[in-house]
Design an enzyme around this catalytic site. Sequence first.
Site, short mmCIF file in Angstrom:
data_model
loop_
_atom_site.label_atom_id
_atom_site.label_comp_id
_atom_site.label_asym_id
_atom_site.label_seq_id
_atom_site.Cartn_x
_atom_site.Cartn_y
_atom_site.Cartn_z
N GLU A 182 6.00 -9.70 14.76
CA GLU A 182 5.41 -10.14 16.01
C GLU A 182 5.69 -11.62 16.28
O GLU A 182 5.99 -12.02 17.40
CB GLU A 182 3.90 -9.86 15.99
CG GLU A 182 3.25 -9.99 17.34
CD GLU A 182 1.80 -9.55 17.30
OE1 GLU A 182 1.12 -9.77 18.31
OE2 GLU A 182 1.35 -8.98 16.28
N ARG A 234 0.81 -1.22 0.00
CA ARG A 234 0.00 0.00 0.00
C ARG A 234 0.84 1.27 0.00
O ARG A 234 0.37 2.33 -0.39
CB ARG A 234 -1.03 -0.04 1.12
CG ARG A 234 -2.12 -1.09 0.82
CD ARG A 234 -3.05 -1.35 1.98
NE ARG A 234 -2.39 -1.91 3.13
CZ ARG A 234 -2.20 -3.20 3.38
NH1 ARG A 234 -2.65 -4.09 2.52
NH2 ARG A 234 -1.61 -3.61 4.47
#
Length: 175
Positions: A95, A58
């Site tokens: 993560e 994006r």
Amino acid sequence: MSIKSLIRTIPDYPKKGIMFRDITTLFSDADGLRDVIDGFAAEYQDKKIDVIAGIEARGFVIGPAVAVALGIGFVTVRKKGKLPAETISVEYDLEYGSDVIEIHKDSIKPGQRVLIMDDLIATGGTALGAIDLVEKAGGDVAGCAFIIDLPDLGGAQKIRDRGVDEFHLVEFEGD
């Protein structure tokens, strides 16, 4: 209409408990998209940016439009194996694991002031990887810019803790 009101929230996507911030609704609104580009251009017009590095995917939508508005070039930050010429790569932490991003070796010249752009800053792993990548290429990170900040996840603060300016247009509480 505000930028924030044009961003659709999809509960429990991609997994239960996540509130997904969908910017496709923002991008499909001509005035909203213009407000995004104008907001970034106004923030960076006097900051002597030489090139924008957009993070896949994006960042590829907003980065070139802001680059055109500022009269500068655009560089793609891609996932490993997507660029055809010689690359510089950096492994960064996520993560749950790690990943690798790359740029073409000749895309950033030493000393260039680089603005890193993406749609959203959450935990900050990819953005911190992009900072490392730009620095490894010899560029000077002039800042990181995002449409959305999720402050509860701490990514924007991690960028600021690295001594890099961070700018965002809107923020949403929670995950």
